[in-house]
Design a protein around this motif. Structure first.
Motif, PDB file in Angstrom:
ATOM      1  N   ALA A   1      10.546  -2.403   2.661  1.00 10.92           N
ATOM      2  CA  ALA A   1      11.171  -1.602   4.065  1.00 10.92           C
ATOM      3  C   ALA A   1      11.896  -2.851   5.046  1.00 10.92           C
ATOM      4  O   ALA A   1      11.422  -3.949   4.801  1.00 10.92           O
TER       5      ALA A   1
ATOM      6  N   ALA B   1      16.483   0.779   7.944  1.00 13.05           N
ATOM      7  CA  ALA B   1      15.680   1.450   7.899  1.00 13.05           C
ATOM      8  C   ALA B   1      16.094   3.287   9.013  1.00 13.05           C
ATOM      9  O   ALA B   1      16.102   3.615   8.374  1.00 13.05           O
TER      10      ALA B   1
ATOM     11  N   SER C   1      14.661   5.371   4.638  1.00 13.24           N
ATOM     12  CA  SER C   1      14.216   6.608   4.541  1.00 13.24           C
ATOM     13  C   SER C   1      14.533   7.672   4.121  1.00 13.24           C
ATOM     14  O   SER C   1      13.926   8.368   3.586  1.00 13.24           O
ATOM     15  N   ASP C   2      16.354   7.329   3.752  1.00  9.48           N
ATOM     16  CA  ASP C   2      16.775   8.926   3.394  1.00  9.48           C
ATOM     17  C   ASP C   2      16.941   9.235   2.408  1.00  9.48           C
ATOM     18  O   ASP C   2      16.765   9.523   1.046  1.00  9.48           O
TER      19      ASP C   2
ATOM     20  N   GLU D   1      11.403   5.145  -1.609  1.00  6.72           N
ATOM     21  CA  GLU D   1      10.666   5.262  -1.018  1.00  6.72           C
ATOM     22  C   GLU D   1       9.692   3.873  -0.214  1.00  6.72           C
ATOM     23  O   GLU D   1      10.449   2.525  -1.144  1.00  6.72           O
ATOM     24  N   CYS D   2      10.024   3.715   1.112  1.00  2.00           N
ATOM     25  CA  CYS D   2      10.032   2.146   1.364  1.00  2.00           C
ATOM     26  C   CYS D   2       8.624   1.364   1.074  1.00  2.00           C
ATOM     27  O   CYS D   2       7.958   2.126   1.819  1.00  2.00           O
TER      28      CYS D   2
END
Length: 107
Positions: free
Chosen positions: A56, A61, A65-66, A69-70
């Motif tokens: 992440a 951000a 997230s689109d 998997e962060c």
């Protein structure tokens, strides 16, 4: 591993040549592939992947997230109480009293 530079971010907050050289060199050490593209192009390229994982990154951000998997980043550096205006200011704060990188890896 693929190193990614989201051009949407870098158009809003450009880096100087010295930083690009430093980051590019490190990205090259970590993996052979590096992509520079806008968020839409990257999303299209990653859409067909079975699995995409990344650490992440708060600056990205809005896009990560689109696509992926962060995962939570490793807690390598101490929290900084006040805003630093440059990487060097931040680095001086977090590395104060640290002689080698091994310090962070063995905490």
């Amino acid at each position: 591993m693929v190193g990614i530079a989201v051009t949407d971010f870098h158009q809003a907050w450009p880096w100087n040549a010295h930083r690009w050289h430093w980051v590019g060199q490190r990205m090259g050490e970590l993996g052979a592939l590096r992509w520079h593209a806008d968020a839409q192009q990257l999303g299209q390229a990653l859409r067909g992947a079975r699995r995409v994982r990344t650490v992440a990154e708060p600056h990205l951000a809005a896009w990560l997230s689109d696509w992926a998997e962060c995962l939570a980043p490793a807690d390598l550096f101490p929290e900084v109480a006040k805003r630093c205006d440059s990487f060097m200011q931040w680095w001086k704060v977090v590395s104060q009293g640290v002689a080698t990188a091994e310090h962070w890896l063995t905490r």
